[in-house]
Design a protein around this motif. Sequence first.
Motif, PDB file in Angstrom:
ATOM      1  N   ASP A  75       0.870  -1.180   0.000  1.00 20.41           N
ATOM      2  CA  ASP A  75       0.000   0.000   0.000  1.00 20.41           C
ATOM      3  C   ASP A  75       0.903   1.224   0.000  1.00 20.41           C
ATOM      4  OD1 ASP A  75      -1.831   2.007   0.304  1.00 20.41           O
ATOM      5  OD2 ASP A  75      -2.637   1.300   2.207  1.00 20.41           O
ATOM      6  N   ARG A  76       0.929   1.916  -1.111  1.00 23.05           N
ATOM      7  CA  ARG A  76       1.769   3.112  -1.242  1.00 23.05           C
ATOM      8  C   ARG A  76       0.922   4.372  -1.313  1.00 23.05           C
ATOM      9  NH1 ARG A  76       6.269   1.662  -5.663  1.00 23.05           N
ATOM     10  NH2 ARG A  76       6.951   3.718  -5.081  1.00 23.05           N
ATOM     11  N   SER A  77      -0.341   4.263  -0.912  1.00 27.36           N
ATOM     12  CA  SER A  77      -1.255   5.393  -1.064  1.00 27.36           C
ATOM     13  C   SER A  77      -1.191   6.403   0.081  1.00 27.36           C
ATOM     14  CB  SER A  77      -2.695   4.884  -1.217  1.00 27.36           C
ATOM     15  OG  SER A  77      -3.083   4.180  -0.047  1.00 27.36           O
ATOM     16  N   GLY A  78      -0.911   5.962   1.268  1.00 25.15           N
ATOM     17  CA  GLY A  78      -0.934   6.864   2.422  1.00 25.15           C
ATOM     18  C   GLY A  78       0.446   7.334   2.810  1.00 25.15           C
ATOM     19  N   GLN A  79       0.488   8.042   3.930  1.00 25.92           N
ATOM     20  CA  GLN A  79       1.772   8.521   4.429  1.00 25.92           C
ATOM     21  C   GLN A  79       2.625   7.363   4.922  1.00 25.92           C
ATOM     22  OE1 GLN A  79       0.293  12.043   6.873  1.00 25.92           O
ATOM     23  NE2 GLN A  79       2.385  12.599   6.338  1.00 25.92           N
ATOM     24  N   GLN A  80       1.981   6.381   5.562  1.00 24.72           N
ATOM     25  CA  GLN A  80       2.704   5.218   6.051  1.00 24.72           C
ATOM     26  C   GLN A  80       2.561   4.106   5.014  1.00 24.72           C
ATOM     27  OE1 GLN A  80       1.703   4.026   9.986  1.00 24.72           O
ATOM     28  NE2 GLN A  80       3.328   2.509  10.080  1.00 24.72           N
ATOM     29  N   GLN A  81       3.593   3.918   4.215  1.00 23.68           N
ATOM     30  CA  GLN A  81       3.545   2.933   3.149  1.00 23.68           C
ATOM     31  C   GLN A  81       3.849   1.542   3.696  1.00 23.68           C
ATOM     32  OE1 GLN A  81       6.050   4.278  -0.036  1.00 23.68           O
ATOM     33  NE2 GLN A  81       4.929   6.178  -0.278  1.00 23.68           N
ATOM     34  N   THR A  82       3.201   0.546   3.105  1.00 28.27           N
ATOM     35  CA  THR A  82       3.345  -0.828   3.539  1.00 28.27           C
ATOM     36  C   THR A  82       3.868  -1.664   2.384  1.00 28.27           C
ATOM     37  OG1 THR A  82       1.431  -0.542   4.992  1.00 28.27           O
ATOM     38  CG2 THR A  82       2.120  -2.788   4.534  1.00 28.27           C
TER      39      THR A  82
END
Length: 160
Positions: A75-82
């Motif tokens: 998940d690269r959509s938010g500030q905290q990427q996973t």
Amino acid sequence: MDQDKKQEIDALFSAKKTQEDKVKAIREERESQEAEFLNSFLELRASVIRPAMEKIVEYLDCKGFKSAIRETEEDRSGQQQTAASITISFGPSASSYSSQQHPHFTARADRSAEKVQFHECTIGPNHGGHSGGTGTSKLKEVTETLIQDKIMKVLREIIK
């Protein structure tokens, strides 16, 4: 303004556009390579890593020892990427969402390095241990044996 200055300005803008186009092409190539790596990791996770973990989970279950496998998608959509990963957790509440608070082993996709990162944690409720990275491997180096050997290292620490 004379014609020479106009030509010089045109040349400056042309050179700037050429440089921007080069940077864009390099960025697009890198993004393409990273996407290809991610797809290869996801295939490896499904065909090698998960089956290697499942064999251990099945055997531990026969011994009455709880464990669970959890996959995380990138998940690269938010500030905290996973990053895409797969984790095997151990203990009575291994299947709970907070299984990271229990002993576990994780294989994670590192897109920028194009390697699989490994992390282990032997810390659990009511006992100490350690937590940290345990190396990296290229995709082609990741085998069922490698994964199971790394998991066994965790199990040796927590089953005493």
